[in-house]
Design an enzyme around this catalytic site. Structure first.
Site, PDB file in Angstrom:
ATOM      1  CD  GLN A  51       0.437   1.888  14.085  1.00 16.59           C
ATOM      2  OE1 GLN A  51       1.048   2.549  13.251  1.00 16.59           O
ATOM      3  NE2 GLN A  51      -0.763   1.388  13.856  1.00 16.59           N
ATOM      4  CG  LEU A  93      -8.617  -5.648  16.785  1.00 12.40           C
ATOM      5  CD1 LEU A  93      -7.794  -4.615  17.535  1.00 12.40           C
ATOM      6  CD2 LEU A  93      -9.864  -6.037  17.588  1.00 12.40           C
ATOM      7  CB  ALA A  94      -7.058  -8.104  11.215  1.00 10.47           C
ATOM      8  CG  ASP A  95      -2.966  -3.058   9.816  1.00 10.91           C
ATOM      9  OD1 ASP A  95      -1.856  -3.620   9.809  1.00 10.91           O
ATOM     10  OD2 ASP A  95      -3.136  -1.901   9.403  1.00 10.91           O
ATOM     11  CD  GLN A  96      -3.632  -0.134  14.467  1.00 12.32           C
ATOM     12  OE1 GLN A  96      -2.880   0.123  15.393  1.00 12.32           O
ATOM     13  NE2 GLN A  96      -3.639   0.559  13.347  1.00 12.32           N
ATOM     14  CG  HIS A 104      -2.813  -0.411   6.070  1.00 17.91           C
ATOM     15  ND1 HIS A 104      -2.288  -0.546   7.331  1.00 17.91           N
ATOM     16  CD2 HIS A 104      -2.599   0.871   5.718  1.00 17.91           C
ATOM     17  CE1 HIS A 104      -1.785   0.614   7.728  1.00 17.91           C
ATOM     18  NE2 HIS A 104      -1.954   1.494   6.769  1.00 17.91           N
ATOM     19  CD  GLU A 159       0.001   1.043   3.234  1.00 19.09           C
ATOM     20  OE1 GLU A 159      -0.655   2.060   3.012  1.00 19.09           O
ATOM     21  OE2 GLU A 159       0.962   1.015   4.016  1.00 19.09           O
TER      22      GLU A 159
END
Length: 360
Positions: free
Chosen positions: A107, A293-296, A322, A17
């Site tokens: 983050q 949430l899957a990404d974070q 992403h 991305e």
């Protein structure tokens, strides 16, 4: 902290991305492993490539937390060489100019401070409800409880909301590393739905915008004011102007939060429709985590897999570009494999230690 080989983490910022996530994940990986980071073509996939003010804030925060050095840390730069030092627990304050997202700076430094030798307090000012960034409510209700399941203490306190472009938000994060090695957890199912509600934030704007958004949301979701499922929390005029419509779904094993920000070009009903579309897409899936949430969650869980030498997995409703880019970046910086496969009604993310690597 045990270091990996000192070979640099070399990243191409145009991968996948092509946004700022590659930079933030790269900085985090560099700090936790002690490996220098060399990143080129930063944000090449964006209309204005290179480092912008909020990305510089992430670099500067990383430098502060580990006493590192950053060559190429200037506006518009597309190449950065970051050399980390030893991560230090402490009391930090970071101010993000032009209403850049506080949460993206957090983050960046959170993984390193999760593994530090003591408790840290991080005070951040800037934007708390931004386009293209997780809102505070998401981190507090959805992300932080998962991090705590690893054994890490993460307490988030919102002191003042900040919307783009005015900014001015304030929050405090308290991070307490685990006394034991991080313990990876599997998150495969949501469990029963215990509670669900929507809320509209409209500081500095006409209150009828919130009423219209909530009515449209309630009509589509079957939520009512009388049942307490449609809410307008108190806000202060100086927190705006801004508008966020938020849906929270509390399940037995996970809480999901979805947010749509109002724009001048969108009606209140359109904002509500966009939010419902997000919620419905998640509900149609059987995945435990939603797309954001899957990404974070991927990096904190990968750290636990690395430090413990034990595999972990989770299901999610979808894997965005992403998230796929984040998976590639993590696998370049840590001795772990990230495998993503479709399963019935969801996607399965499995993180496993690479064999014959020092896992602790």
């Amino acid at each position: 902290m045990t270091e990996l080989a000192v070979s640099p983490v070399t990243l191409d910022g145009s991968t996948g991305e092509g946004g700022g996530q590659i930079l933030r994940t790269g900085l985090a990986l560099s700090m936790v492993t002690g490996r220098p980071l060399h990143i080129t073509r930063i944000r090449a996939g964006r209309a204005k490539p290179g480092l912008m003010r909020q990305h510089l804030a992430c670099v500067q925060a990383a430098v502060a937390v580990c006493g590192g050095q950053a060559d190429g840390a200037e506006l518009g730069s597309q190449t950065l060489l970051f050399t980390p030092g030893a991560v230090q627990a402490g009391d930090y304050r970071f101010q993000i100019a032009t209403a850049g997202s506080c949460l993206l700076v957090l983050q960046t430094v959170l993984p390193a401070l999760m593994l530090a030798d003591g408790e840290s307090r991080v005070q951040l000012s800037g934007g708390t409800h931004n386009p293209m960034a997780p809102p505070f409510d998401f981190l507090e209700r959805a992300f932080a409880p998962l991090v705590r399941r690893l054994g890490v203490g993460l307490d988030l306190q919102l002191q003042r909301r900040g919307f783009y472009p005015a900014g001015g938000g304030e929050l405090v994060a308290r991070i307490t590393p685990s006394a034991q090695p991080l313990a990876p957890v599997d998150v495969m199912e949501r469990g029963l739905l215990n509670n669900a509600w929507g809320e509209a934030l409209v500081p500095g704007l006409a209150r009828n915008i919130a009423t219209r958004e909530l009515e449209a949301l309630g009509q589509r979701m079957g939520w009512t004011f009388e049942a307490g499922q449609l809410r307008q929390p108190p806000t202060r005029q100086n927190e705006g102007p801004g508008n966020a419509l938020i849906a929270t779904l509390e399940y037995e094993h996970v809480t999901e939060v979805f947010c749509q920000l109002g724009e001048r070009s969108l009606s209140a009903e359109q904002v509500a429709r966009r939010l419902v579309d997000e919620v419905r897409a998640y509900q149609r899936s059987s995945g435990a985590l939603g797309p954001h949430l899957a990404d974070q969650w991927m990096l904190p869980l990968a750290l636990a897999v690395w430090r413990s030498g034990r595999a972990a997995r989770y299901t999610c409703s979808e894997v965005t570009q992403h998230t796929a880019t984040n998976a590639q970046t993590i696998a370049l910086g840590l001795p772990v494999r990230v495998q993503i496969t479709p399963v019935e009604g969801a996607m399965l993310v499995e993180i496993t230690p690479k064999p014959n690597e020092d896992s602790a």
